[in-house]
Scaffold this motif. Structure first.
Motif, PDB file in Angstrom:
ATOM      1  N   ASP A  19       0.831  -1.205   0.000  1.00 48.99           N
ATOM      2  CA  ASP A  19       0.000   0.000   0.000  1.00 48.99           C
ATOM      3  C   ASP A  19       0.866   1.256   0.000  1.00 48.99           C
ATOM      4  O   ASP A  19       0.616   2.205  -0.748  1.00 48.99           O
ATOM      5  CB  ASP A  19      -0.911   0.011   1.232  1.00 48.99           C
ATOM      6  N   VAL A  20       1.882   1.249   0.864  1.00 55.82           N
ATOM      7  CA  VAL A  20       2.760   2.419   0.966  1.00 55.82           C
ATOM      8  C   VAL A  20       3.679   2.512  -0.252  1.00 55.82           C
ATOM      9  O   VAL A  20       3.918   3.600  -0.788  1.00 55.82           O
ATOM     10  CB  VAL A  20       3.584   2.346   2.265  1.00 55.82           C
ATOM     11  N   ALA A  21       4.176   1.363  -0.709  1.00 57.67           N
ATOM     12  CA  ALA A  21       5.125   1.363  -1.827  1.00 57.67           C
ATOM     13  C   ALA A  21       4.504   1.915  -3.092  1.00 57.67           C
ATOM     14  O   ALA A  21       5.144   2.684  -3.831  1.00 57.67           O
ATOM     15  CB  ALA A  21       5.640  -0.056  -2.063  1.00 57.67           C
ATOM     16  N   GLN A  22       3.253   1.553  -3.389  1.00 58.03           N
ATOM     17  CA  GLN A  22       2.663   2.023  -4.637  1.00 58.03           C
ATOM     18  C   GLN A  22       2.412   3.532  -4.594  1.00 58.03           C
ATOM     19  O   GLN A  22       2.412   4.199  -5.632  1.00 58.03           O
ATOM     20  CB  GLN A  22       1.371   1.255  -4.937  1.00 58.03           C
ATOM     21  N   LEU A  23       2.251   4.088  -3.412  1.00 65.79           N
ATOM     22  CA  LEU A  23       2.116   5.541  -3.296  1.00 65.79           C
ATOM     23  C   LEU A  23       3.466   6.221  -3.498  1.00 65.79           C
ATOM     24  O   LEU A  23       3.595   7.181  -4.262  1.00 65.79           O
ATOM     25  CB  LEU A  23       1.535   5.877  -1.920  1.00 65.79           C
ATOM     26  N   LEU A  24       4.501   5.700  -2.839  1.00 66.89           N
ATOM     27  CA  LEU A  24       5.824   6.308  -2.964  1.00 66.89           C
ATOM     28  C   LEU A  24       6.402   6.164  -4.369  1.00 66.89           C
ATOM     29  O   LEU A  24       7.141   7.034  -4.836  1.00 66.89           O
ATOM     30  CB  LEU A  24       6.778   5.676  -1.949  1.00 66.89           C
ATOM     31  N   ALA A  25       6.089   5.059  -5.028  1.00 67.80           N
ATOM     32  CA  ALA A  25       6.657   4.808  -6.348  1.00 67.80           C
ATOM     33  C   ALA A  25       6.040   5.681  -7.430  1.00 67.80           C
ATOM     34  O   ALA A  25       6.665   5.906  -8.467  1.00 67.80           O
ATOM     35  CB  ALA A  25       6.487   3.333  -6.708  1.00 67.80           C
ATOM     36  N   HIS A  26       4.826   6.176  -7.193  1.00 66.06           N
ATOM     37  CA  HIS A  26       4.127   6.846  -8.288  1.00 66.06           C
ATOM     38  C   HIS A  26       3.699   8.280  -8.009  1.00 66.06           C
ATOM     39  O   HIS A  26       3.379   9.021  -8.940  1.00 66.06           O
ATOM     40  CB  HIS A  26       2.874   6.033  -8.658  1.00 66.06           C
TER      41      HIS A  26
END
Length: 903
Positions: A483-490
């Motif tokens: 959940d956090v990774a997809q926000l930080l990545a994009h």
């Protein structure tokens, strides 16, 4: 010189911690250890391989051979005034460095490196280890005599980070420098460590050729799966298969051993029975392979016999310069289209993305890769380290820090082998790239059977604090990690905690607002568009929210009416997300990940580029992920002030005091009042004057000498900090009042002879707080803070940090305890001098960081008032330390407790 007639029991023995595996500049391993009397033959063979020019540079004269006397002199040392280290590789000595004390506190240092190994950073490594040995033996300065045209050695000393002074004497350049580990020298060492560890991992991810050892023709075997995944993954390099009983595997010629392969091999993927892996190591070493990925199981995860086998495997690999991923691992993946290597058991080749992923469990690794693919997240690189016998998460952090393809780091940690090093590296990496971590066993402190790690004595809260302090985003589950990774990545980072909620569902909007309040976000704007809202309505509302200077991020909620695809709204979300400089998250159709409709094309080849809008099935998950990113952004933007400078503390006086105490008490001792007062004073901490008393007459004398207005109190452990305060009598102004206090406390306290009565001047009123520190054998220094008292102790309401601490960390410690309102005017009380409390925390932190021999330190009762803080009660203990955090000042690989080869 050591006497050749000495018995084995009389021969000096070097400290065990001087021996270590190390990484050279090119990423290959070697072994460093003190020289031994039995190294004579190794030394003669080494010297025969060194060129005449290198010998001349070392001895300033032609010296083609070593005499028996020379060999004895060089190999027989006392490890105190004469110290020598050798570097070995493949059973051969490839370098030697030594120092000889020429006068008290000063030693002459020299090196000799085999010509074919020069330029690999060996002299710098030897200098680091010799300097640490010198510091432990009270050597303060090194001197080196060098011929002026020996430019390489001159540069070695100048690059060491020490302050080097030089002069010419009789045609020889004399360099001298203090070996105290300055910030510059430590920084130079860490930079070299970073480059070496990064280089060792780079070879795994970018091989030109891979050999699968244990490749099989039979379907449903590990060897067959590895070959298939390499080929189907479109690996751009050469694949070789090794199988002594087959002529061909999967249409490729099979070789009996890796040595039979006609070309170079960079990486070997090993899938043979555990008992055969050591033979493979020897074959790969002879071939010049850089590293091994050992898929094979049957090692430490199986019990004691497997642990012994794993120790031998790691020792053998390192002794030949090989790095090792595994054993019992899933493998490695690099999605870069220029490499495209799937050297793993997973048939899933994840899409190209911005996240690097490290995990330890092989079984969990497969599930992770499937989850990544389903979410459309994408990875740059992936490593499953299995038992993590050699290559660890620290190594991967070193690589990802410099990898332009990796913008987000994901860690699934089942154990932490070197928390001090992890903390140091993670702090640095987090300043450039966010790190998201899931740590299993947080409550139980348990580790999988295959992971040979020492137990951390520090409480679990200290480990959590280490992650926060390093800027690591620690989450509870893998789902939350993604959940956090997809926000930080994009999406971009938010500037603050203010959130706008835009949606077409009032119910979900309220849920989002409640969720935001629960995680510390502030909802500054909430726009309810209604169920019939059009794409244009969404566009206008989103644009207004993003343009609002009082909004830092936006949560969009879209639940479509019946028979509506939502494609128009998706196009709006994607367009706004691509152009916005504020993060936009969504709960779009209850989808998870980055749906196709919300993706922005990426020029770098990722499935979803920058600006793509992540979606969450529940608004609570979207808000929770946003809150984690906000905390990271706040950490990133909060400057961390300096630690105490050298002019603010008297480190040398404190060090001398501790050394003298341990000389008098080799087994360790608790500090007496005078020594404790002096130790704290060296770090700018004033201990309130205390007069221990045994009789009423002594108490009355103490009161008179202190000028009255004093306190009589018992300090024994079983009485200290009692909630009823029955052991304290305040405001004593006359001998008669002291008599009354003495008799009254004597009646209240059972066994008053053991009460430990003291008399002190009455202190200004304030909130009682406590600052404590300990030296954890694995973790290093740990500092804690909390309100003082038994109830607080029972509730474990403490904050923790790992020194050194700057202003940011000390301020956070004061504010994150649940009882912190007591310091900030709770129920109308005075606000205490928080700046002074923070200063005390920083000074205790600095003391513990500087003096590992201080095993514990407590400022157990500090009265923090509006105009300062008074340290009323303190205690400390010193204990001998065999290895005083030498890994802070020298590069060394994690220990592998070898039973056949030295580690």
């Amino acid at each position: 010189m050591t006497d050749p007639d000495q018995t084995a029991a009389e021969i000096p023995v070097a400290p065990r911690h001087w021996e270590a595996d190390v990484l050279l500049r090119d990423g290959r391993a070697a072994h460093i250890r003190p020289i031994q009397a039995g190294d004579a033959e190794l030394l003669v063979d080494f010297y025969a391989r060194v060129s005449d020019e290198s010998k001349y540079y070392r001895f300033f004269s032609p010296m083609p051979h070593l005499s028996d006397r020379d060999v004895a002199r060089f190999t027989q040392v006392d490890h105190v005034s004469r110290v020598a280290f050798v570097l070995t590789l493949s059973g051969q000595m490839i370098a030697v460095g030594r120092y000889d004390v020429v006068r008290p506190g000063e030693a002459e240092v020299a090196f000799l490196v085999e010509d074919q190994h020069q330029g690999r950073g060996i002299a710098q490594l030897l200098l680091e280890h010799l300097a640490q040995a010198g510091r432990e033996n009270a050597v303060e300065r090194f001197v080196a005599e060098i011929l002026p045209d020996n430019s390489r050695m001159i540069q070695t000393f100048r690059d060491a980070g020490y302050k080097v002074a030089s002069e010419y004497e009789d045609g020889v350049l004399v360099l001298e420098f203090p070996i105290d580990p300055t910030d510059t020298a430590i920084g130079v060492m860490m930079n070299r460590e970073h480059r070496a560890e990064s280089a060792s991992i780079e070879k795994f991810f970018n091989p030109r050729s891979v050999a699968v050892i244990g490749a099989s023709r039979r379907q449903d075997t590990i060897g067959q799966a590895l070959v298939r995944n390499l080929v189907m993954g479109d690996f751009t390099g050469r694949v070789y298969v090794v199988n002594p009983s087959s002529a061909a595997v999967s249409g490729m010629p099979a070789y009996s051993t890796v040595g039979d392969i006609p070309d170079d091999v960079d990486v070997a993927i090993v899938a043979v029975p555990a008992e055969a892996v050591q033979d493979v190591v020897l074959d790969c070493a002879a071939k010049g392979v850089h590293g091994l990925v050992v898929i094979s199981s049957g090692f430490a995860e199986t019990g004691e016999e497997g642990r012994q086998r794993q120790r031998r495997l790691v020792g053998l690999s390192r002794s030949y310069g090989l790095r090792l991923i595994g054993p019992n691992c899933l493998g490695i993946i690099n999605t870069d289209p220029n490499v495209s290597i799937n050297a793993s058991l997973s048939s899933v080749m994840p899409p190209r993305g911005r996240a690097g992923f490290f995990c330890q469990s092989g079984a969990l690794g497969s599930a992770i890769l499937e989850k990544v693919q389903n979410r459309g997240l994408g990875l740059s690189t992936f490593v499953s380290a299995g038992n993590r016998a050699d290559v660890s998460g620290n190594d991967l952090l070193q690589y990802w820090e410099e990898d332009d393809s990796t913008e987000v780091v994901l860690l699934y940690l089942e154990s932490i082998g070197n928390p001090r090093k992890f903390s140091r590296i993670a702090r640095r990496v987090s300043l450039r790239k966010p790190i998201i971590a899931v740590r299993s066993g947080r409550t139980t402190q348990g580790v999988p059977m295959g992971h040979a790690v020492r137990k951390i004595a520090a409480p679990p809260q200290a480990v959590d604090a280490m992650f926060r302090q390093a800027g690591v985003i620690q989450v509870d589950t893998l789902e939350e990690m993604f959940d956090v990774a997809q926000l930080l990545a994009h999406q971009p980072l938010p500037r603050g905690r203010r959130v706008a909620i835009v949606g077409n569902s009032d119910a979900l909007g309220l849920l989002a607002a409640d969720a935001a309040a629960a995680v510390g976000l502030v909802v500054n704007k909430s726009v309810a568009l209604g169920a019939e809202a059009t794409a244009e309505d969404f566009e206008d509302a989103l644009d207004n929210a993003i343009d609002d200077p009082e909004v830092d991020s936006v949560v969009a909620v879209y639940i479509p009416p019946l028979n509506v695809s939502g494609e128009d709204v998706a196009n709006v979300l994607a367009a706004v997300g691509e152009q916005s400089d504020k993060p936009l998250v969504s709960s779009f159709l209850g989808a998870e990940g980055v749906p196709e409709l919300l993706r922005v094309p990426d020029v770098a080849g990722s499935t979803a580029g920058r600006g793509s809008v992540p979606s969450y099935p529940a608004v609570e998950a979207a808000v929770r992920a946003l809150a984690r990113v906000v905390e990271y952004a706040v950490w990133l933007r909060t400057p961390d002030g300096p630690t105490a400078g050298p002019d603010e503390v008297d480190h040398q006086s404190a060090k001398r005091l501790v050394t003298e105490l341990l000389m008098r008490n080799p087994e360790g001792t608790d500090l007496g009042l005078a020594d404790l007062t002096a130790l704290l004073a060296a770090y700018g901490v004033e201990l309130w004057e205390t007069r221990p008393v045994l009789t009423l007459r002594e108490a009355q004398t103490a009161g008179r000498e202190l000028g009255w207005d004093v306190v009589l109190k018992a300090t024994a452990d079983h009485l200290r900090e009692r909630p009823d305060l029955a052991h304290v009598w305040r405001n004593i102004d006359t001998p008669a009042e002291m008599k009354d206090a003495w008799e009254s406390l004597g009646r209240l306290i059972t066994d008053p002879e053991r009460a430990g009565f003291v008399v002190q001047k009455n202190a200004r009123p304030g909130v009682p707080v406590a600052v404590r520190s300990i030296e954890d054998p694995l973790f290093g220094p740990v500092v804690s803070f909390g309100i003082s008292g038994p109830l607080i102790e029972l509730l474990a309401d403490k904050s923790y940090r790992i020194p050194p601490l700057g202003e940011r960390d000390a301020a956070a410690m004061v504010r994150e305890i649940k009882s912190s309102p007591m310091l900030f005017g709770y129920r109308g009380s005075e606000v205490v001098d928080v700046a002074e409390v923070e200063r005390l925390i920083r000074r205790v932190s600095q003391l513990q960081n500087d003096l590992p021999q201080v095993s514990s330190l407590e400022l157990s009762l500090v009265l923090a008032g509006a105009d300062g803080a008074t340290v009323l009660t303190a205690s400390a203990r010193v204990d001998p330390v065999a290895d005083p955090r030498s890994d802070w000042f020298v590069r060394r690989m994690p220990d592998h407790p070898g039973d056949t080869l030295p580690s």
